[in-house]
Design an enzyme around this catalytic site. Structure first.
Site, PDB file in Angstrom:
ATOM      1  N   VAL A 138      -0.056 -98.131 -19.683  1.00 18.68           N
ATOM      2  CA  VAL A 138      -0.370 -97.644 -21.024  1.00 18.68           C
ATOM      3  C   VAL A 138      -1.301 -96.465 -20.856  1.00 18.68           C
ATOM      4  O   VAL A 138      -2.035 -96.413 -19.886  1.00 18.68           O
ATOM      5  CB  VAL A 138      -1.024 -98.738 -21.900  1.00 18.68           C
ATOM      6  N   CYS A 139      -1.250 -95.480 -21.730  1.00 16.07           N
ATOM      7  CA  CYS A 139      -1.906 -94.212 -21.420  1.00 16.07           C
ATOM      8  C   CYS A 139      -2.322 -93.463 -22.664  1.00 16.07           C
ATOM      9  O   CYS A 139      -1.903 -93.788 -23.754  1.00 16.07           O
ATOM     10  CB  CYS A 139      -0.945 -93.267 -20.712  1.00 16.07           C
ATOM     11  N   THR A 140      -3.103 -92.399 -22.448  1.00 14.36           N
ATOM     12  CA  THR A 140      -3.343 -91.407 -23.482  1.00 14.36           C
ATOM     13  C   THR A 140      -3.086 -90.035 -22.879  1.00 14.36           C
ATOM     14  O   THR A 140      -3.616 -89.731 -21.819  1.00 14.36           O
ATOM     15  CB  THR A 140      -4.795 -91.468 -23.980  1.00 14.36           C
TER      16      THR A 140
END
Ligand SMILES: *[C@@H]1O[C@H](CO)[C@@H](O)[C@H](O)[C@H]1NC(C)=O
Ligand SMILES: *[C@@H]1O[C@H](CO)[C@@H](O)[C@H](O)[C@H]1NC(C)=O
Ligand SMILES: *[C@@H]1O[C@H](CO)[C@@H](O)[C@H](O)[C@H]1NC(C)=O
Ligand SMILES: *[C@@H]1O[C@H](CO)[C@@H](O)[C@H](O)[C@H]1NC(C)=O
Ligand SMILES: *[C@@H]1O[C@H](CO)[C@@H](O)[C@H](O)[C@H]1NC(C)=O
Ligand SMILES: *[C@@H]1O[C@H](CO)[C@@H](O)[C@H](O)[C@H]1NC(C)=O
Ligand SMILES: *[C@@H]1O[C@H](CO)[C@@H](O)[C@H](O)[C@H]1NC(C)=O
Length: 391
Positions: A138-140
Site C-alpha cells: 500500500v502506498c502514497t
C-alpha cells in the site's frame, strides 16, 4: 476459502484498529529535510546494473552484498506462510513456482534465475519474493508542478500489511526485514545511465523509477473486486494472459522514450491485476494517475493548471471515490500539500508531507523523491516510532 480469508482479514483489521485506539493524525510536518531524527532510518546504497551484461549476471554484485538480508527475509516469509493452510503454501512454492519461471518474459526469467544461483535461495522462493509486492503493498504517490513548470514526483512505499505484528517492538515483521533490502539501482547501457530505480535486492520489477530528463514512474496497488489477484493465480496454473505489473513498469522505463509513449504503454497493455500507475513528465501539465483494470483503463487523471489542479496524488483508492474510512492517507496528504501551496512546493516540502502521520506509518519502508529535470532520485529508509498508525 475465500470467505474465510476475508473474515480473517476483517477481524485482524478490527482488532488492530481498536488496539491502536484509532488513527493517529498529526499536524503537517515542516523542516524535516534533510532527513534526520527518529523517522529517518538511513540512506540507501547505490549499485549499477549493467544492461549490456547477460541477465543472469546483472545482479551478481548486488546479491553478493545483500544475500544475508535476503535469506532473513525469505525465512520470515516462510515462517508466516507455514502457518497458513497447514504449510501447503510452502509446498506450492517449492514445487510449482520454479516451473513458472520459464513462463515469465525475458529478461525477467533469466534475472530471477541468476538471483537464485548467486544467493543459493531455491528458485521458487525467489519467484515468490518477486510476486509478493504485487499483493501486499500500500502506498502514497504524488506528482506536482511548481510555478516554474518543474515536475516533482515522490512516494512512500508501505509494505507488509497483516504480515506478522511484532508486539514487543511495535513493528510489522516483514516491513522491518524489507528495510534492509532497499537499494538504489542505476541501470546502465553503453556506459551511460538509462534509468534509475529504488528497489529491493532480489526483486527485478520496478515500483519506483526515473528516466532522467524524460519521465518518472511509480506503481501503487489497486484493491479491486473486478479481477483482483485471480490473474496471478491463473498464470501460476497455466492460463497466461496479461503482463505482470512491475515488469511492465520496468519495460516502460527501459524502452519508452517519452511521457506520452510511457502513458500509452501503461494504459494499453493488458495486466494480470488492477493497478495505479503514477507518471510524471518533463514539462508543464505532464503528471497523471492511470487507473487500471486488468484489461482496460478506467481513467487518466492529469495535472490541469487551468482547473487549479497542480498536483495529482494517489494512495490505494480510485480518486473519484472516498478512501476506505479506516485507511485515509489521502485527506491528510492533500491537506498538507494544499497548505504548502504551489509557490512553495519542492522536494523538501514534499518530504515534509510524506513525513506526516498517517502518510508516514508503520508500514512505510522508504520515501523516494524524484526531480525529472536533473534526473535526481533520492531515497530514505523510514521509521515511525510509536505513537504511530499501523498503516
Ligand atoms: C516554505 O517551506 C519551508 C520548508 O518547509 C518553510 O520553512 C517556509 O516557511 C515555507 N515558506 C512559505 C512562504 O510558506
Ligand atoms: C546520509 O547521506 C547524507 C548526504 O550524503 C549524509 O550527510 C548523512 O550523514 C548520511 N546519513 C547517514 C545516517 O548515513
Ligand atoms: C526489537 O527491538 C530490540 C531492541 O530494540 C532489538 O534488539 C530486536 O532486534 C528487535 N527485534 C526485531 C524482530 O526487530
Ligand atoms: C564502457 O567503458 C569501459 C571502460 O571505461 C570500456 O572498457 C567499455 O568498452 C565500455 N563499454 C561500452 C559498451 O561502451
Ligand atoms: C527493451 O527492448 C529491447 C529491444 O527490443 C529488448 O531486448 C528488451 O528486452 C526490452 N526490455 C524489457 C524490459 O522488456
Ligand atoms: C522531454 O522529453 C522529450 C521526449 O523524450 C524530449 O524530446 C525533450 O527534449 C525533453 N525535454 C526536456 C526539457 O528535457
Ligand atoms: C485541496 O485542494 C483541492 C484543490 O483546491 C481541493 O479540491 C481539495 O478538496 C483540498 N483537499 C483538502 C484535503 O484540503
Amino acid at each position: 476459502m475465500k470467505l474465510l480469508n476475508l473474515r480473517y482479514v476483517l477481524m485482524t483489521f478490527i482488532i488492530l484498529t481498536s488496539y491502536f485506539a484509532h488513527g493517529y493524525v498529526e499536524e503537517c510536518r515542516s523542516r524535516m529535510y534533510p532527513p534526520k531524527g527518529p523517522t529517518f532510518k538511513g540512506n540507501v546504497t547505490w549499485y549499477t546494473v549493467n544492461l549490456d551484461s547477460p541477465p543472469s549476471e546483472r545482479w551478481r554484485h548486488v546479491m553478493m552484498d545483500k544475500k544475508p538480508e535476503l535469506l532473513t527475509m525469505i525465512q520470515a516469509i516462510k515462517d508466516l506462510a507455514g502457518g497458513f493452510f497447514h504449510g501447503q503454501i510452502l509446498h506450492l512454492v517449492d514445487k510449482e513456482l520454479p516451473l513458472i519461471v520459464d513462463t515469465l518474459p525475458y529478461p525477467f526469467n533469466e534475472e530471477i534465475k541468476g538471483v537464485a544461483v548467486v544467493t543459493g535461495v531455491p528458485l521458487g522462493e525467489v519467484v515468490l519474493f518477486n510476486i509478493f509486492y504485487e499483493v501486499f503493498t500500500v502506498c502514497t504517490s504524488v506528482v506536482t508542478e511548481d510555478l516554474n513548470g518543474n515536475i516533482y514526483h515522490a512516494r512512500n512505499l508501505d509494505f507488509g500489511l497483516f504480515l506478522g505484528w511484532d508486539q514487543k517492538n511495535q513493528t510489522w515483521t516483514l516491513t522491518e526485514k524489507l528495510k534492509l533490502l532497499v537499494v538504489n539501482i542505476d541501470f546502465s547501457q553503453n556506459n551511460r545511465t538509462l534509468f534509475r530505480s529504488t528497489s529491493f535486492a532480489g526483486y527485478v520489477g520496478i515500483l519506483t523509477g526515473i528516466r532522467p530528463r524524460e519521465f518518472t514512474l511509480t506503481m501503487n496497488e489497486r484493491f479491486s473486486i473486478d479481477g483482483g489477484y485471480i490473474g496471478i493465480l491463473e498464470w501460476i496454473f497455466g492460463k497466461r494472459e496479461g503482463m505482470w505489473m512491475s515488469f511492465l513498469t520496468r519495460k516502460v522505463l527501459e524502452n519508452a522514450t517519452s511521457y506520452e509513449d510511457a502513458k500509452k504503454q501503461l494504459a494499453m497493455t493488458e495486466l494480470l491485476a488492477p493497478a495505479y500507475f503514477i507518471l510524471g513528465g518533463n514539462q508543464t501539465g505532464q503528471g497523471c494517475v492511470i487507473t487500471r483494470t486488468r484489461v482496460n483503463t478506467l481513467d487518466i487523471w492529469e495535472i490541469d493548471l487551468k482547473l487549479g489542479r497542480w498536483y495529482v496524488l494517489e494512495t490505494n483508492y480510485d480518486h473519484w471515490d472516498e478512501p476506505f474510512f479506516l485507511d485515509d492517507r489521502r485527506t491528510p496528504a492533500m491537506k498538507c500539500i494544499n497548505k504548502t501551496t504551489q509557490a512553495n512546493i519542492s522536494l523538501q516540502t514534499i518530504y515534509d508531507v510524506l513525513s506526516t502521520k498517517p502518510v508516514l506509518n508503520k508500514l512505510t519502508t522508504y520515501t523516494s523523491l524524484m526531480e525529472v529535470s536533473t534526473g535526481k532520485l533520492e531515497s530514505y529508509v523510514r521509521a515511525c516510532p510509536s505513537p504511530c498508525t499501523p498503516w
